[in-house]
Design a protein around this motif. Structure first.
Motif, short mmCIF file in Angstrom:
data_model
loop_
_atom_site.label_atom_id
_atom_site.label_comp_id
_atom_site.label_asym_id
_atom_site.label_seq_id
_atom_site.Cartn_x
_atom_site.Cartn_y
_atom_site.Cartn_z
N ALA A 269 -14.08 -2.13 -3.30
CA ALA A 269 -13.53 -0.52 -4.01
C ALA A 269 -12.02 -0.10 -2.95
O ALA A 269 -12.37 -0.40 -2.09
CB ALA A 269 -14.45 0.54 -4.13
N LEU A 270 -10.85 0.16 -3.82
CA LEU A 270 -10.20 0.98 -3.47
C LEU A 270 -9.70 1.73 -3.55
O LEU A 270 -9.93 2.50 -5.03
CB LEU A 270 -8.76 0.14 -3.91
N ILE A 271 -9.63 3.32 -3.24
CA ILE A 271 -9.41 4.91 -3.70
C ILE A 271 -8.20 4.72 -2.88
O ILE A 271 -8.16 4.92 -2.30
CB ILE A 271 -10.40 5.42 -3.18
N ALA A 272 -7.35 5.54 -3.70
CA ALA A 272 -5.89 5.82 -3.21
C ALA A 272 -6.26 7.12 -4.05
O ALA A 272 -5.24 7.87 -5.01
CB ALA A 272 -4.75 5.20 -3.94
N LYS A 273 -6.31 8.79 -3.48
CA LYS A 273 -6.64 9.67 -3.77
C LYS A 273 -5.29 10.58 -4.57
O LYS A 273 -5.39 11.08 -4.81
CB LYS A 273 -7.13 10.35 -2.52
N ASP A 274 -4.57 10.20 -3.88
CA ASP A 274 -2.42 11.42 -3.95
C ASP A 274 -1.97 10.00 -4.45
O ASP A 274 -0.85 10.35 -4.66
CB ASP A 274 -2.42 11.01 -2.25
N VAL B 52 0.57 -1.38 -0.34
CA VAL B 52 0.09 0.01 0.14
C VAL B 52 1.30 1.20 0.13
O VAL B 52 0.30 2.26 -0.44
CB VAL B 52 -1.49 -0.10 1.50
N GLY B 53 2.20 1.44 0.47
CA GLY B 53 3.04 2.48 1.36
C GLY B 53 3.20 2.80 -0.20
O GLY B 53 2.97 4.24 -0.40
N PRO B 54 3.37 2.71 -1.56
CA PRO B 54 3.91 3.17 -2.93
C PRO B 54 2.51 3.71 -3.75
O PRO B 54 2.52 4.79 -4.37
CB PRO B 54 4.28 2.26 -4.44
N LEU B 55 1.30 3.44 -2.69
CA LEU B 55 0.37 4.28 -2.90
C LEU B 55 -0.25 5.81 -2.43
O LEU B 55 -1.42 6.34 -2.69
CB LEU B 55 -1.23 3.43 -3.46
N LEU B 56 0.37 6.11 -1.37
CA LEU B 56 -0.05 7.05 0.24
C LEU B 56 0.62 8.40 -0.55
O LEU B 56 2.02 8.08 -1.28
CB LEU B 56 0.47 6.58 1.13
N PRO B 57 0.91 9.20 -0.50
CA PRO B 57 1.35 10.51 -0.43
C PRO B 57 2.73 10.59 0.17
O PRO B 57 2.98 9.62 1.79
CB PRO B 57 0.51 11.65 0.15
N GLU B 58 3.50 11.43 0.72
CA GLU B 58 4.86 11.39 1.02
C GLU B 58 4.63 11.74 2.56
O GLU B 58 3.38 12.53 2.96
CB GLU B 58 5.87 12.25 0.72
N GLY B 59 4.65 11.70 3.52
CA GLY B 59 4.59 11.73 5.40
C GLY B 59 5.60 11.06 6.00
O GLY B 59 6.00 10.03 5.88
N CYS C 173 -11.99 0.45 5.21
CA CYS C 173 -10.25 0.92 6.15
C CYS C 173 -9.60 1.72 5.48
O CYS C 173 -9.17 1.94 4.30
CB CYS C 173 -9.03 -0.62 6.09
N LYS C 174 -9.19 3.02 6.36
CA LYS C 174 -8.78 4.21 5.51
C LYS C 174 -7.65 4.76 6.06
O LYS C 174 -7.20 4.12 7.48
CB LYS C 174 -9.56 5.00 6.22
N ILE C 175 -6.53 4.52 5.49
CA ILE C 175 -5.36 5.24 5.54
C ILE C 175 -4.87 6.48 5.63
O ILE C 175 -5.77 7.06 4.41
CB ILE C 175 -4.28 4.74 4.83
N PHE C 176 -4.88 7.35 6.47
CA PHE C 176 -4.20 8.78 6.90
C PHE C 176 -3.61 9.01 7.04
O PHE C 176 -2.49 9.04 8.25
CB PHE C 176 -5.95 9.62 7.84
N VAL C 177 -3.02 9.68 6.35
CA VAL C 177 -1.55 10.76 5.75
C VAL C 177 -1.37 11.77 6.14
O VAL C 177 -0.76 12.68 6.91
CB VAL C 177 -1.02 9.88 4.90
#
Length: 164
Positions: free
Chosen positions: A127-132, A19-26, A50-54
């Motif tokens: 559904a999978l959503i990776a907005k960033d 999942v990490g590569p789909l997330l923004p820097e933080g 399941c949500k991940i906030f960065v």
């Protein structure tokens, strides 16, 4: 890439590495799930997430979501927009620049007439959503792999009679 746990969502459906590569820097990531983290859309509730906030506590950077529904393959259940590409995931799947979705038929004769379960709701939308996430071929490949993994997991965890 933010620091992530080794396993993410519903007893480790995804790895932090996938999942990490789909997330923004933080620096930090915060995981949010229902109080009862059991993957269930038939017995106790009709949807789960399941949500991940960065970068913000107001907008998730990654969302894995599932909802019980009455329509499935070939019925126009996919409401994510015209830029989707059909993929082999679940019974019908799609991927786009920041997400992927699939629908599965999940027959559960063991639930019969239990309250809260409508007999016509035997499909599950995932559904999978990776907005960033960057709009790249690699992002679409990652999302395609993850939604296939999610569909297999959902059939197994929901104990679909027609499951994997």
């Amino acid at each position: 890439m933010p620091s992530l746990p080794k396993n993410i969502c519903w007893d480790g459906l995804f790895t932090g590495e996938s999942v990490g590569p789909l997330l923004p820097e933080g620096k930090n990531a915060r995981l949010l799930m229902p109080a009862d983290p059991t993957f269930d859309v038939f017995e106790k509730r009709s949807s789960t997430y399941c949500k991940i906030f960065v970068t913000s506590d107001l907008r998730e950077s990654f969302l894995a979501w599932a909802e019980r529904r009455s329509s499935g393959k070939g019925t126009g259940w996919n409401h994510w927009g015209p830029s989707t590409t059909r993929i082999a995931a679940g019974d019908e799947g799609f991927v786009w620049d920041t997400g992927a979705s699939a629908v599965i038929l999940c027959e559960r004769p063991d639930l019969g007439g239990k309250p809260g379960r409508f007999k016509d709701q035997k499909y599950v939308e995932l559904a999978l959503i990776a907005k960033d996430a960057a709009n790249t071929a690699r992002t679409r490949e990652s999302l395609t792999t993850l939604i296939k993994q999610y569909a297999d997991f959902a059939k197994r965890e929901l104990k679909c009679a027609n499951g994997a």
